[in-house]
Every structure is written in structure tokens, then in C-alpha cells.
Design a protein around this motif. Structure first.
Motif, PDB file in Angstrom:
ATOM      1  N   VAL A 109      59.087  88.633  78.188  1.00  0.00           N
ATOM      2  CA  VAL A 109      58.550  87.545  77.941  1.00  0.00           C
ATOM      3  C   VAL A 109      58.240  86.897  76.264  1.00  0.00           C
ATOM      4  O   VAL A 109      58.201  87.821  75.431  1.00  0.00           O
ATOM      5  CB  VAL A 109      56.941  87.666  78.458  1.00  0.00           C
ATOM      6  N   GLY A 110      58.379  85.841  76.279  1.00  0.00           N
ATOM      7  CA  GLY A 110      58.274  85.263  74.833  1.00  0.00           C
ATOM      8  C   GLY A 110      57.646  83.891  74.628  1.00  0.00           C
ATOM      9  O   GLY A 110      57.368  83.383  75.799  1.00  0.00           O
ATOM     10  N   SER A 111      57.786  83.322  73.547  1.00  0.00           N
ATOM     11  CA  SER A 111      57.340  81.984  73.371  1.00  0.00           C
ATOM     12  C   SER A 111      58.278  81.087  72.716  1.00  0.00           C
ATOM     13  O   SER A 111      59.105  81.674  71.969  1.00  0.00           O
ATOM     14  CB  SER A 111      56.103  81.928  72.755  1.00  0.00           C
ATOM     15  N   LEU A 112      58.241  79.794  72.908  1.00  0.00           N
ATOM     16  CA  LEU A 112      59.497  78.851  72.154  1.00  0.00           C
ATOM     17  C   LEU A 112      58.694  77.838  71.622  1.00  0.00           C
ATOM     18  O   LEU A 112      58.123  76.900  72.430  1.00  0.00           O
ATOM     19  CB  LEU A 112      60.803  78.421  73.297  1.00  0.00           C
ATOM     20  N   ASP A 113      58.477  77.690  70.463  1.00  0.00           N
ATOM     21  CA  ASP A 113      57.767  76.542  69.706  1.00  0.00           C
ATOM     22  C   ASP A 113      58.881  75.276  69.545  1.00  0.00           C
ATOM     23  O   ASP A 113      59.879  75.646  69.104  1.00  0.00           O
ATOM     24  CB  ASP A 113      56.931  76.974  68.418  1.00  0.00           C
ATOM     25  N   ILE A 114      58.621  74.302  69.994  1.00  0.00           N
ATOM     26  CA  ILE A 114      59.516  73.161  69.962  1.00  0.00           C
ATOM     27  C   ILE A 114      59.151  72.090  68.795  1.00  0.00           C
ATOM     28  O   ILE A 114      60.034  71.324  68.827  1.00  0.00           O
ATOM     29  CB  ILE A 114      59.726  72.530  71.276  1.00  0.00           C
ATOM     30  N   THR A 115      58.148  72.367  68.138  1.00  0.00           N
ATOM     31  CA  THR A 115      57.530  71.405  67.356  1.00  0.00           C
ATOM     32  C   THR A 115      58.925  70.836  66.432  1.00  0.00           C
ATOM     33  O   THR A 115      59.000  69.638  66.178  1.00  0.00           O
ATOM     34  CB  THR A 115      56.719  71.703  66.367  1.00  0.00           C
ATOM     35  N   MET A 116      59.615  71.521  65.953  1.00  0.00           N
ATOM     36  CA  MET A 116      60.749  71.115  64.861  1.00  0.00           C
ATOM     37  C   MET A 116      61.765  70.445  65.663  1.00  0.00           C
ATOM     38  O   MET A 116      62.723  70.015  64.939  1.00  0.00           O
ATOM     39  CB  MET A 116      61.392  72.286  64.197  1.00  0.00           C
TER      40      MET A 116
END
Lengths: 243, 302
Positions: A82-89
Motif C-alpha cells: 500500500v502506498g500513497s500518490l500525491d497529485i498536487t504537482m
């Protein structure tokens, strides 16, 4: 340089106060049942979940991904990365809104190459968040396949994107808001449907009427809504993080 | 905030936001594609009136990792050497539509002046003996990632404080972030106004070292010295240089920092410079992430 904190800036964010007129469409048990069903569907569709990696999109997608992983582990007795993916950029509305603080990106060890990546978000709305997530994934590796799981699909897509796993299909009007509250982030589990969001400054003493396209003054950019009559503002919906 | 001119302008929240953003962006350096599309279509001008390798390449790399277009403009070989003033150069850049201008200048206050002339964001990359905000931020970032905290940290800044823009920026920033700074230098190398700075001052390195979590060595800036500030380099080195013996008297987990370029044998011995407790190369790597964070926070958004 006042960036919005992910926790309170996103429209799905904020304190889950019982907003006036808000109606719970899913309660805690229903959310759990939906997640359990999605877990089984993921296992079925991926033939046992062998190469599956779950990536939550901050902020609400991350706890959802963890819950999903726990359920898959319980069913198949195997561990799921499991992980996380920040998409802000990768957002397409960075220029039109105030600077955003970044969320966390954590890619599980082993990377994403040749994995079946399941993206997890709370609400699927315009589809722009998922578009950004796909761009971000492309820079992180080359998954064998990418699938999308959402807790709520509220419709109003602006891009050719659909979810593979849906907790609940929720037909909404553009004037309504969908808020997902999770125990990890908000203290309780619930999916709330409320009438058009008042701007924060007016929350206390004003109930927005349907005729008032939520006073589009510049200071309310954070929470401005696209109105159905105003196709010239295509993307603000994504500023809500609700997609 | 539109510009980054001085670390004194930063509130604790703003400074923490920059450091947190840099923490997230540090991951980009480890990815297969070391690039983010965030500043696509934006133009960053590196306007360097003073020689610089580290800072200019660091800013250039940071901007490129965010997909901005970068124009390097150095005083040598440009219209400046033909006598153009800073203002006219600024207006030229303005006309070309620069979204951000990174300026290094030998005159203190140059960045402030520039900020009044251009519409884009101005990033101070060192103005005279005044400030160097991104250096202080990357120093704080390095301390935080090495030691886990900034609050209550005891930092000794040693050397040529008088000519150092790094010292001033660090004192202001670290104080804002809750660290305690002690400046250590011979009296001749301290600015006259040092008593107004929010820090302590000592002339004796050996009494400060055993109580320091971080010691930051500064280079003696001979190029800015037009008179003699100490009797001999040997005497300076004996009194204010960091060697292995002094390093041994520091707390065990204390780190040694240097903004570079180092002069081995002067303010720092080769042995210390090569020790794992010296963070010089780490600081350079962190500089790119930190400058990405600053460029992102200043140039993206409306």
C-alpha cells in the motif's frame, strides 16, 4: 505564500460538522460493506491479487487504501503493498487557485513496474484528479495495468475516465456537495450529501439559495462551485478534490 | 508572499511550509523521471552579477526539475559589461515576461530594488553582505533531516560573520524556527550592529563547541577584505578553525556544516571536511529540493 493545508483545504476536507441540510447517504457500516465488496471484486478481477499494489490519493484515499488492503489480506491471507500518490504537482488548475501544500507520496518498496496498480480515491467527480494521477504514475514507473476504485461516484465527468470499482453510485446535481468523512481523518465514518456549499465566510449566517450561484467573489475561490449555467469555469470542481 | 528577499520576512508557518514542501520534493531526485510538470510554460531568469557555481546550478536544476524554462544571465559577457544599469536589465527581463528572477548581486539590497521594478517573483540568491535566504533554508532543512528537530537546537556559526550573508539569514531564520544561535568570531569580523541580532556572541570557540548541536563554519571572504582583520591566517586557523581535536570535543551526534566553498586548512581541516559528520555534500543535494520548494510556492498558484 499561503498554501492550503491538504486537510482543511480540500473540499472533501474540513471538519465534518453536521452541515445544515446535509444528509448522510452512507453510514459507517455501509462504507465498510462497500469496501469489503470492493476488496472481493479486486481479488476476482486480478485473479487473486498477486501483483496488486494499492495507491491512495491524499487525503481521504490513503486511509481508504489501507482499509482495503486489510480486507484483502484478511480474505486471501497475503500482504498487499500500500502506498500513497500525491497529485498536487500534476493538477491542471494550479495556476487558477492559491498555492497548495503538498501531500505525501509513498511508493511501496519494489516499485510500480509490472504491477497492477489500483488507485483509490474517495469521490469520483470531474475525473481531473485521476487524470493527474495517471500522469504522476507515468513518471514513477510502468505498471502493467492501472485500475480505479472510488467510494462514491457522483457523476459529472469532464474527462473520459471511469472507475473499475465503485462503492456507491450517487446521482447528484452540480449544486450539491459530497463529503466523505473517515474515522482516520475526521473522527467518524460517513458520506454526506449537502446542498450547494456556502463559502466559508458566509457559512454561519447565510444559507445559499439555489438562485445564487454561490457568490463568485474572488475571495471565495477556495470553495467556488461550477454552476451548471457557467460552462466558462470548467475546472473549479477539481479544486474541491472531490473527483 | 510574492518574493523571497529575506528570511526575516518569513513567519514560522511559512518557513515550516517551505521545509515540509522540500521534504516531499526531495523524493523527486530518487525517481526514474526526475521531473515534475508543475511550472511548465513559466520562465525563470538566473541573473547573476557575481560568480557562483553552486547556487546558480542549484537554482537552474531546481527550475528545470519543475519544467520551467531557465535563462542564465551573467554579468560577464552580457549587456551589463557594456554599462547597463540593474534597472534597465530588469526592465528588459520584464519585457521578456520572466515569471521569476533569481538574483545575485554584490550590492546589499539589490534584490529589494529589483522587486519594485519587475512584476514577477524575485528570489534573492545573495545580495552583498546582506542575505542569502535559500542557503539558510537549506541549512535549516539539513539540520532538521539530520537531527530530527529545530526547536531548541543550539547552533554555533563560526567565522567571518562581518562579510557573511549566510550568517544573517541563518540567525533570522533559525531564531524564527526556535533554535538558539551563537555567533563565534574575532571581534574584527563581527558587524557593529551585531548586538541587535537575536543571538548570542562569543569570541571563544572552545567554550561554545561542547554545547553545540550544530557548528556552521564560514569561509573567510578574502575577496571582500580590503584591510587586515586578523594577524595571520595561521593564527586565525588556530583560534577559529575546526580540526579533528576540536571535533572530538563536540557532542557525539553534533554535525558540522559549511555553506561552501570550503578552504581546507583555513576554517576547516581536511580531516573534518571529509568526516561523515560534515554535511557539506548533503547540503548541496538538499539545496536543489529546497529551491524547488521555493520556486513552487512562489511561482505556481495565482
Amino acid at each position: 505564500m499561503h498554501a492550503r493545508k491538504p486537510a482543511d483545504g480540500d473540499a472533501d476536507g474540513g471538519v465534518p460538522r453536521a452541515r445544515e441540510g446535509a444528509r448522510a447517504v452512507l453510514d459507517g457500516n455501509e462504507i465498510n460493506r462497500a469496501l469489503t465488496r470492493i476488496a472481493h471484486e479486486v481479488l476476482e478481477r486480478t485473479k487473486g491479487g498477486e501483483d496488486v499494489t494499492l495507491l491512495g490519493i491524499p487525503s481521504r484515499g490513503v486511509p481508504l487504501a489501507r482499509r482495503l488492503a486489510r480486507r484483502i489480506e484478511r480474505v486471501e491471507e497475503m500482504s498487499v503493498p500500500v502506498g500513497s500518490l500525491d497529485i498536487t504537482m500534476y493538477r491542471d488548475d494550479l495556476r487558477s487557485s492559491p498555492v497548495r501544500a503538498l501531500g505525501r507520496t509513498e511508493i511501496p518498496t519494489g516499485g510500480l513496474d509490472d504491477r497492477v496498480v489500483v488507485l483509490i480515491d474517495d469521490v469520483l467527480f470531474s475525473g481531473r484528479t485521476v487524470r493527474a494521477a495517471l500522469d504522476a504514475l507515468g513518471d514513477l514507473g510502468r505498471p502493467r495495468a492501472v485500475q480505479l476504485a472510488v467510494l462514491v461516484d457522483r457523476g459529472h465527468r469532464e474527462l473520459p475516465i471511469r472507475a473499475d470499482y465503485v462503492g456507491k453510485n450517487l446521482p447528484t446535481s452540480l449544486r450539491e456537495n459530497v463529503t466523505v468523512c473517515l474515522e482516520e481523518t475526521d473522527g467518524e465514518d460517513a458520506v454526506l450529501l449537502s446542498p450547494s456549499r456556502p463559502s466559508p465566510s458566509t457559512t454561519l449566517n447565510r444559507r445559499p439559495s439555489a438562485e445564487d450561484p454561490s457568490s463568485p467573489s474572488p475571495s471565495t475561490t477556495l470553495n467556488r462551485r461550477p454552476s451548471a449555467e457557467d460552462p466558462s469555469s470548467p475546472s473549479p470542481s477539481t479544486t474541491e478534490g472531490n473527483d | 508572499m510574492r518574493h523571497l528577499l529575506s528570511t526575516g520576512d518569513l513567519s514560522r508557518d511559512e518557513a515550516t511550509l517551505i521545509l515540509d514542501t522540500a521534504t516531499e520534493l526531495a523524493q523527486v531526485g530518487d525517481r526514474s523521471v526526475k521531473k515534475l510538470p508543475t511550472l511548465r510554460g513559466r520562465t525563470v531568469v538566473n541573473l547573476f552579477y557575481e560568480d557562483s557555481t553552486r547556487t546558480r546550478t542549484s537554482f537552474e536544476l531546481a527550475a528545470k526539475r519543475l519544467s520551467a524554462d531557465v535563462i542564465n544571465f551573467s554579468a560577464k559577457g552580457s549587456s551589463v559589461s557594456k554599462g547597463e544599469s540593474l534597472k534597465d536589465t530588469a526592465l528588459t527581463l520584464q519585457a521578456m515576461g520572466a515569471d521569476g528572477v533569481v538574483i545575485r548581486h554584490s550590492a546589499s539590497g539589490a534584490a529589494h530594488r529589483l522587486a519594485n521594478w519587475v512584476d514577477g517573483s524575485v528570489l534573492n540568491a545573495g545580495d552583498g553582505t546582506h542575505e542569502h535566504p535559500t542557503q539558510a533554508l537549506l541549512d535549516a532543512f539539513t539540520m532538521r533531516s539530520r537531527l530530527g528537530r529545530l526547536e531548541g537546537l543550539r547552533v554555533a556559526v563560526v567565522g567571518d560573520i562581518l562579510h557573511s550573508r549566510v550568517a544573517r539569514s541563518n540567525v533570522l531564520l533559525l531564531t524564527t524556527l526556535g533554535a538558539h544561535v551563537t555567533l563565534v568570531a574575532p571581534p574584527t569580523l563581527l558587524p557593529v550592529s551585531v548586538h541587535t541580532w537575536p543571538c548570542e556572541v562569543s569570541y571563544d570557540l572552545d567554550t561554545v563547541l561542547p554545547k553545540a548541536d550544530v557548528v556552521m563554519m564560514l569561509r573567510v571572504q578574502a575577496e571582500r577584505m580590503h584591510e587586515s582583520f586578523f594577524p595571520s591566517t595561521r593564527e586565525y586557523s588556530r583560534n577559529y578553525g575546526l580540526d579533528a581535536e576540536r571535533l572530538a570535543r563536540m557532542p557525539e551526534d553534533a554535525i558540522v556544516m559549511h555553506p561552501g566553498p570550503m578552504v581546507r586548512g583555513m576554517e576547516i581541516s581536511a580531516e573534518v571536511a571529509d568526516s561523515p559528520r560534515c554535511t557539506v555534500t548533503e547540503q548541496v543535494a538538499n539545496g536543489v529540493s529546497l529551491r524547488m520548494a521555493v520556486l513552487y510556492l512562489l511561482l505556481s498558484g495565482s
